[in-house]
Design a protein around this motif. Structure first.
Motif, PDB file in Angstrom:
ATOM      1  N   THR A  67       0.703  -1.011   0.138  1.00 30.96           N
ATOM      2  CA  THR A  67       0.060   0.181   0.086  1.00 30.96           C
ATOM      3  C   THR A  67       1.019   1.171  -0.087  1.00 30.96           C
ATOM      4  OG1 THR A  67      -1.532  -1.092   1.188  1.00 30.96           O
ATOM      5  CG2 THR A  67      -1.927   1.181   1.457  1.00 30.96           C
ATOM      6  N   ARG A  70      -0.425   5.323  -3.723  1.00 29.65           N
ATOM      7  CA  ARG A  70      -1.133   5.432  -5.322  1.00 29.65           C
ATOM      8  C   ARG A  70      -1.842   7.090  -4.708  1.00 29.65           C
ATOM      9  NH1 ARG A  70      -6.280   5.028  -6.527  1.00 29.65           N
ATOM     10  NH2 ARG A  70      -6.490   3.668  -4.743  1.00 29.65           N
ATOM     11  N   SER A  86      -5.238   7.939  -3.104  1.00 24.15           N
ATOM     12  CA  SER A  86      -5.481   7.328  -2.486  1.00 24.15           C
ATOM     13  C   SER A  86      -5.946   7.909  -0.957  1.00 24.15           C
ATOM     14  CB  SER A  86      -4.471   5.895  -2.290  1.00 24.15           C
ATOM     15  OG  SER A  86      -3.381   6.429  -1.817  1.00 24.15           O
ATOM     16  N   SER A 131       5.085   2.679  -0.086  1.00 20.13           N
ATOM     17  CA  SER A 131       6.621   2.399  -0.407  1.00 20.13           C
ATOM     18  C   SER A 131       7.749   3.257   0.149  1.00 20.13           C
ATOM     19  CB  SER A 131       6.636   2.362  -2.028  1.00 20.13           C
ATOM     20  OG  SER A 131       6.491   3.783  -2.334  1.00 20.13           O
ATOM     21  N   GLU A 147       0.925  11.499   0.000  1.00 18.46           N
ATOM     22  CA  GLU A 147       1.072  10.589  -0.899  1.00 18.46           C
ATOM     23  C   GLU A 147       2.334  10.397  -1.559  1.00 18.46           C
ATOM     24  OE1 GLU A 147      -3.760  10.621  -2.430  1.00 18.46           O
ATOM     25  OE2 GLU A 147      -1.911  11.440  -3.805  1.00 18.46           O
TER      26      GLU A 147
END
Length: 206
Positions: free
Chosen positions: A143, A194, A197, A145, A188
């Protein structure tokens, strides 16, 4: 009527509860230590043993609210839910419950800037490690990184706490909308999420 002896921790909570009621109904500045004494019904020495000043009482109330949010956040983080679901739930938990709204308003009153700042910094300090663990879980799930969860969350919470606070950074609706959009983009980017998101989560938590 003789005073009832109670354990120190219980007496401390009685003082905080009485002060909470007085601060939210009468206001922090108008409330006196004598007012609190009358409500709790204890000796002056007992009150000053627990809290040397009215300011110390308000500080304790700030930290009690933060502690309640932290406890709820830890319960969410310890659940078996996916990281993004936990992240959303904790961001929602950071919004003070309705029962505390009137007290939080006292932090924003003139002359109470110290307590306003404490409420912000304490929330950041207590919630950053919990959210960092959730982000680390999200990294393992794909979800997020980022390889620096703690630093990323600390920056996200600090920026949102300052930029979206009307008493610190005044703004018209258009400027506020720009800041929210910028915070979503930055969050984000820092978390490696993403695009889009986190939009609903951060807007709901602002």
């Amino acid at each position: 009527m003789p005073r009832t002896h109670r354990p120190a921790a219980q007496r401390r909570e009685e003082i905080l509860n009485a002060a909470h009621t007085l601060f939210t109904t009468k206001g922090f500045q108008p409330t006196t230590m004598e007012d609190i004494l009358r409500v709790v019904g204890i000796a002056k020495g007992t009150l000053y043993y627990h809290f040397p000043s009215k300011e110390q009482i308000l500080k304790a109330l700030v930290l009690r609210i933060v502690g309640q949010v932290e406890h709820q956040a830890r319960e969410i983080a310890d659940s078996q839910a996916p990281a993004m679901e936990k992240f959303a739930a904790i961001m929602a938990a950071m919004q003070v419950e309705d029962t505390e709204t009137e007290l939080v308003e006292q932090f924003h009153a003139p002359g109470n800037a110290e307590f306003h700042l404490l409420s912000i910094t304490a929330m950041i300090e207590h919630l950053t490690p919990i959210l960092a663990d959730v982000v680390a879980q999200g990294v393992s799930e794909g979800t997020f990184s980022t390889d620096r969860p703690y630093d990323a969350i600390e920056l996200v919470l600090s920026a949102s706490s300052i930029l979206l606070d009307h008493d610190i950074m005044d703004a018209n609706p258009a400027e506020l909308a720009r800041r929210r959009e910028s915070l979503i983009w930055a969050s984000e980017t820092l978390l490696g999420a993403r695009p889009g998101s986190l939009a609903n989560l951060l807007e709901a938590g602002s």
